[in-house]
Design an enzyme around this catalytic site. Structure first.
Site, PDB file in Angstrom:
ATOM      1  N   SER A  36      -6.019   1.538  -2.133  1.00 22.85           N
ATOM      2  CA  SER A  36      -7.060   0.642  -2.646  1.00 22.85           C
ATOM      3  C   SER A  36      -7.291  -0.461  -1.627  1.00 22.85           C
ATOM      4  CB  SER A  36      -6.639   0.034  -3.990  1.00 22.85           C
ATOM      5  OG  SER A  36      -6.454   1.030  -4.953  1.00 22.85           O
ATOM      6  N   THR A  44      -2.110   1.931  -7.988  1.00 21.48           N
ATOM      7  CA  THR A  44      -3.279   2.534  -8.656  1.00 21.48           C
ATOM      8  C   THR A  44      -2.842   3.533  -9.720  1.00 21.48           C
ATOM      9  OG1 THR A  44      -4.560   2.268  -6.619  1.00 21.48           O
ATOM     10  CG2 THR A  44      -5.405   3.809  -8.272  1.00 21.48           C
ATOM     11  N   SER A  47       0.839  -1.197   0.000  1.00 23.73           N
ATOM     12  CA  SER A  47       0.000   0.000   0.000  1.00 23.73           C
ATOM     13  C   SER A  47       0.872   1.245   0.000  1.00 23.73           C
ATOM     14  CB  SER A  47      -0.900  -0.012   1.235  1.00 23.73           C
ATOM     15  OG  SER A  47      -1.691   1.156   1.269  1.00 23.73           O
ATOM     16  N   GLY A  48       0.592   2.169  -0.923  1.00 24.30           N
ATOM     17  CA  GLY A  48       1.364   3.407  -1.038  1.00 24.30           C
ATOM     18  C   GLY A  48       2.507   3.327  -2.015  1.00 24.30           C
TER      19      GLY A  48
END
Length: 1097
Positions: free
Chosen positions: A166, A117, A112-113
């Protein structure tokens, strides 16, 4: 040397910062791997290759590498031709799909990060930019791109690691036609983190859509969702509404979705309180029913039905139903389960609805490009069921990644005719089997534990794992049978540890059973099905009483395993392309590279393993043509042109460079280099050769430049000499021409002066003759004049003598009479001379013929006073007669009217002096010529003497109404100004008198004879700018008529006017000019109208 700013890149090896492809890294170690990433990151090179895999570092800032110019730069270019970039991978995948008819998939992984996306958006935007154009194609592209904001709003949230994380896995299949134009797409979602709806970790937030609704929706939407007193914020909901409309959502669907989001928020406000029943059992009740009421009104559910579903649970077994009460803890569990299921099912419905809008309309075979954006491997301090499922998915992706990478390597070796050697690598199939085995797998045991009767807890599930998985080499627990772990105090009692391919992960079993069950009480499903809301029945079909299914629904783990299996089978059918995303730091700041964090991600992403697999055979490969083109300058036989096949040229080149045979292999279309050191040797030789060639080129260029400069100087010297000779000749010619002109001018001057002297001499001779003749004639004339004068003097003397003699004779004759009458005669003679002189003086000083000229010469003697006055009168009467004789009949009538006006108003009305100089025009409206008044003109039989617009004063408020005033010899008529309709026609005999004020206003009152038919409505109070002319004509008509009396004119500042049965006093006062110089009329009471006339300044 060439200027340093000229860079022509034909390979990623040119102008390389660090190593662009990790396969070429030498030596290969974890430290060198990290150093290379850091070096490239510090120079804003965020992309690096591992063969065909792209490593993407999140820069946490905007970089100018995604412009339309960059898109065109990477379009239709070889993968290794330019610097590493995500566009190169997207272009390679798109061209393979379009030209080779190979279905593609792009797998984007990372924690994540890390920018997964954004990477998926860049891939989709690049494909949208390079594919075809057209109205339908652009519409499809716009729908595909706008599906991202919708899913991000409902599926993304702010976490401690990422502001737009996300919280679900997404796989999108983009479908293309045979030309490579997009036709549509299909989206699959995996494992939405629905537990975030009811509980968020510290420092994190819920899904974006809740905040967008509360701070960005319109007041009307908030009222429909039962929200009040919200804080004013930015209109963030506008972009979401626009995106949903572009994708294809109707307005009522958008409103329904927002109402369900509001219902989830309202559901979180419901609280419960305990109550004791008479049988000693505890049950729960809703504490504040207002929140429950608002939610029921929002969804159209009866409040009692939902309240009972929160308080009771019905269990059906075969033909029996058992209803039990829920305590407070169970009620809160039911509330949270309903909130999670409601939001999760709404999200699934959104994905289905988007698929309906973006799916391809044609049923022909399509080419497909899949984009997978899914969570990366997660290792937290507290890992639960969600992390277990996510890491299982990453294990499967790692497994397929190794398999597809090795398969691609093997296929390339076979295709090129290179001998394939088996590569030893870590196969994580054993870890996948530990998790997904249908009999002894962790997920299977979890399902079995959830489904078995009896007391089921997380501890019983852990005991079962300890019993069955104790001997597995990748499973560790504090209570398993292996004694070496009994002393491991870092492993708590309620946890187990799995050694994944990316490292060991400790999982806490608390919540595993409940999260896997994902149980929603049937009472709540049935209550939701009874709602009148348009979407609720679609989201809870199992609540239909007619379709009661007693079979237990599948568990979350089973559903996710089936979804992952479907995804893996889908990926197996496509050509894979990998993007590995790495987060450089936890601070979400630019220019910071945390070695430990990046090292951790490199390990669990298996990047070192990927490099080793890639380098297990040959580290570098390249087609013969670009290889020969790049290194041909290293051999004299291949430089500058090789005329044979490219492979033969490469073999000659390698033999000349004495490259060991074991270091290279020749395929059918490519050369394979085993060790990166060999490639770097070739690059170093090429760099040195390029420097030598540059020196040679510079030497040749300088020689050519000097020769060219010399030839140019020589040519310039010839041109300059030619121009100079031309200039010198031109200057010499101009000097000769100038000298010639001077000589010519002097010659012409001498000739002209000679001619001038001759002409002057001739002229003087002619003038001398004329002068002599003139003098002679003058002399002759003077002689004749003297003779005539002498003769005249003689005649005059004779006459004078004769006159004197006659006078003497008369005086002698009358001397005796002269003395007696001398005085009287002298007096008469003197008086006669004075009178004669007076008349002659009067004649020369006569005044003008204007009757208004009052000038008259002064009398010279007082005895002429009477004569002087009488002559002045006679002269004035005479010139007045002369002036009157010039008048026409019409002008006489006008002056007669002016005279009559003077008799009436002079000295009485202040308005009169300003009217003297104004001629009486009469017909101011030109009623006979204006077609607008044709109807009105035909209604009047007689000749119109005066036509003007007047204001008829209203008794009620003192305001004026415009009316047309027509005056004939028998009547006066008032008509409407706009329509020309006759409002009143009054015979003149009925008008007895006219009343006006003494001031400068235009008000006048026409008083009618009492008892006449015209006086029924009373007198008329009017206002006009031509008051003097109107009253004069009325008075003149009355004076000339023999059958009626002369019109009386009353001039007073206060008079009475008859209005129907009442008499009203009209009073005129003087006021200061506050609002201009206009006259105002105001009603003071029923008996008084006050007219304010401004005083003159």
């Amino acid at each position: 040397m060439f200027p340093s700013y000229i860079h022509v890149k034909t390979s990623l090896l040119d102008n390389m910062i660090g190593v662009g492809d990790m396969v070429l890294l030498e030596p290969l170690s974890e430290d060198s791997f990290l150093d290379n990433l850091k070096k490239r990151f510090d120079h804003s090179e965020i992309y690096t290759y591992i063969g065909s895999v792209v490593i993407s570092m999140n820069p946490y800032r905007s970089l100018p590498i995604y412009t339309p110019e960059k898109v065109e730069e990477y379009r239709n270019r070889n993968f290794y031709e330019l610097s590493p970039h995500i566009y190169a991978l997207a272009d390679e995948a798109y061209r393979s799909l379009r030209d080779q008819d190979k279905d593609q998939c792009i797998l984007i992984t990372g924690e994540s990060g890390a920018g997964k996306t954004e990477a998926s958006k860049l891939v989709m935007s690049y494909v949208a930019a390079v594919c075809g154009k057209g109205h339908e194609v652009n519409k499809v592209k716009e729908q595909l791109l706008q599906s991202n904001p919708v899913l991000e709003a409902f599926g993304n949230a702010k976490t401690v690691r990422n502001d737009n994380s996300s919280r679900f896995g997404k796989y999108m299949d983009i479908e293309f036609d045979f030309k490579g134009d997009p036709l549509g797409g299909v989206i699959s979602n995996y494992l939405l983190e629905k537990s975030r709806v009811v509980k968020q970790p510290r420092g994190e937030r819920n899904f974006h859509v809740f905040y967008q609704l509360l701070s960005g929706a319109s007041d009307d939407t908030l009222n429909k969702c039962r929200f009040e007193n919200r804080k004013k914020g930015l209109r963030m909901c506008t972009s979401l509404d626009n995106a949903m409309q572009i994708v294809g959502f109707m307005e009522d669907e958008v409103q329904s979705v927002l109402e369900l989001v509001a219902a989830v928020l309202k559901l979180g406000n419901i609280e419960f309180k305990p109550e004791s029943r008479c049988n000693g059992t505890d049950e729960s009740r809703v504490k504040d029913k207002n929140d429950l009421k608002e939610m029921c009104e929002l969804l159209g559910i009866e409040q009692s039905v939902l309240e009972r579903a929160f308080s009771y649970r019905t269990v059906e077994a075969k033909m029996e139903k058992v209803s039990t009460t829920l305590n407070v803890a169970q009620a809160y569990y039911a509330r949270d389960a309903l909130a999670k299921n409601l939001y999760s099912r709404l999200f699934s419905w959104l994905v289905t609805r988007i698929n309906e809008s973006i799916q391809a309309q044609t049923k022909a075979r399509h080419k497909v490009m899949g984009v997978l954006d899914i969570y990366g491997f997660e290792i937290f301090e507290d890992n639960s069921f969600e992390q277990f499922i996510i890491n299982y998915c990453n294990e499967k992706l790692q497994q397929i990644f190794i398999e597809l990478t090795l398969r691609e390597e093997q296929e390339e070796y076979v295709r090129e005719g290179i001998e394939w050697t088996n590569i030893e690598y870590f196969n994580n199939a054993i870890i996948c089997d530990l998790i997904e085995n249908n009999q002894n797998g962790i997920l299977a045991m979890l399902d079995e534990e959830c489904l078995r009767p009896g007391t089921v807890t997380d501890e019983t599930f852990l005991d079962k794992l300890n019993t069955i998985c104790a001997d597995h080499q990748h499973f560790e627990s504090r209570l398993n049978k292996n004694s070496k772990f009994l002393n491991d105090h870092s492993l708590p009692h309620n946890c187990f540890r799995i050694q994944h391919y990316a490292g060991k992960v400790l999982y806490r079993v608390e919540g595993f059973v409940d999260k896997n069950n994902d149980l929603l009480y049937r009472d709540l499903s049935q209550a939701m099905y009874k709602a009148n809301h348009s979407l609720i029945k679609q989201l809870f079909p199992e609540g239909n009483p007619a379709k009661v299914n007693l079979k237990r629904p599948p568990t979350a783990g089973f559903q996710f395993r089936a979804s992952v299996g479907t995804l893996m089978r889908n990926l197996q059918t496509k050509n894979p392309n990998y993007i590995r995303c790495i987060k450089p730091n936890d601070k979400k700041a630019s220019h910071i590279f945390t070695d430990s964090l990046v090292c951790h991600q490199v390990r669990y992403l298996g990047l070192m393993e990927n490099v080793r697999v890639r380098r297990a055979g040959y580290a570098f490969r390249q087609p013969y043509e670009p290889c020969l083109e790049r290194y041909k300058m290293l051999c004299k036989r291949t430089w500058p042109h090789w005329k044979g096949p490219a492979r033969d040229g490469v073999e000659v080149l390698m033999a000349d460079l004495q490259i060991p045979a074991e270091e290279i292999a020749y395929g059918r279309s490519k050369i394979f280099i085993r060790n990166p050191r060999t490639l770097f040797f070739l690059e170093e030789k090429r760099k040195q050769c390029l420097q030598d060639l540059a020196t040679l080129i510079q030497k040749i260029y300088r020689g050519w430049k000097c020769r060219t400069h010399f030839l140019l100087m020589k040519k310039s010297q010839i041109v300059v000499a030619a121009w100079y000779r031309r200039y010198a000749q031109q200057k010499k010619y101009r000097n000769i021409k100038s000298a010639t002109t001077v000589v010519q001018s002097y010659t012409r001057g001498w000739q002209a002066r000679k001619l001038l002297r001759e002409l002057k001499y001739q002229k003087r001779c002619e003038e001398a003759v004329t002068t002599i003749a003139a003098f002679w004639h003058g002399t002759q004339a003077r002689r004749e004049l003297r003779r005539l004068k002498e003769e005249a003097r003689r005649k005059h003397a004779v006459a004078l003598i004769w006159a004197y003699w006659q006078g003497l004779k008369v005086r002698r004759e009358y001397r005796k009479f002269f003395r007696a009458n001398a005085g009287k005669k002298i007096y008469d003679f003197t008086i006669q001379r004075i009178i004669q002189k007076y008349f002659l003086g009067l004649k020369s000083n006569m005044p003008s013929m204007s009757p208004i000229d009052k000038k008259w010469p002064a009398r010279p003697y007082s005895f002429l006073d009477g004569v002087h006055t009488e002559l002045r009168k006679i002269f004035h009467h005479w010139r007045c007669k002369k002036y009157r004789d010039q008048f026409t009949e019409e002008k006489k009538a006008v002056y007669e009217e002016k005279l009559e006006a003077s008799e009436i108003f002079k000295g009485k009305k202040a308005l009169y002096p300003s009217s003297v100089s104004q001629p009486f025009k009469g017909d101011y409206l030109e009623i006979s010529k204006n077609p607008k008044y044709q109807k009105l003109n035909s209604a009047v039989d007689e000749k119109v003497l005066l036509a003007d617009v007047v204001n008829k004063i209203n008794r009620a408020n003192g305001k004026g109404t415009p009316r047309i005033f027509l005056l004939t010899k028998k009547n006066f008529v008032l008509a409407d100004q706009k329509t020309g309709q006759v409002k009143a026609s009054i015979p003149l005999p009925d008008v007895t008198s006219v009343s006006v004020s003494t001031q400068k206003d235009g008000f006048f009152a026409l008083k009618l004879k009492e008892g006449s038919a015209s006086a029924v409505k009373g007198d008329f109070l009017l206002s006009s700018e031509h008051l003097i002319e109107i009253i004069t004509k009325l008075h003149r008509i009355g004076a000339t008529a023999a059958d009626r009396e002369k019109l009386k004119v009353d001039i007073s500042d206060e008079f009475l006017v008859q209005f129907k049965q009442d008499k009203v006093c009209v009073k005129f006062i003087q006021s200061s000019p506050k609002n201009g110089n206009s006259v105002s009329c105001k009603r003071k009471n029923n008996r008084l109208l006050e007219v304010s006339v401004p005083t003159s300044p």
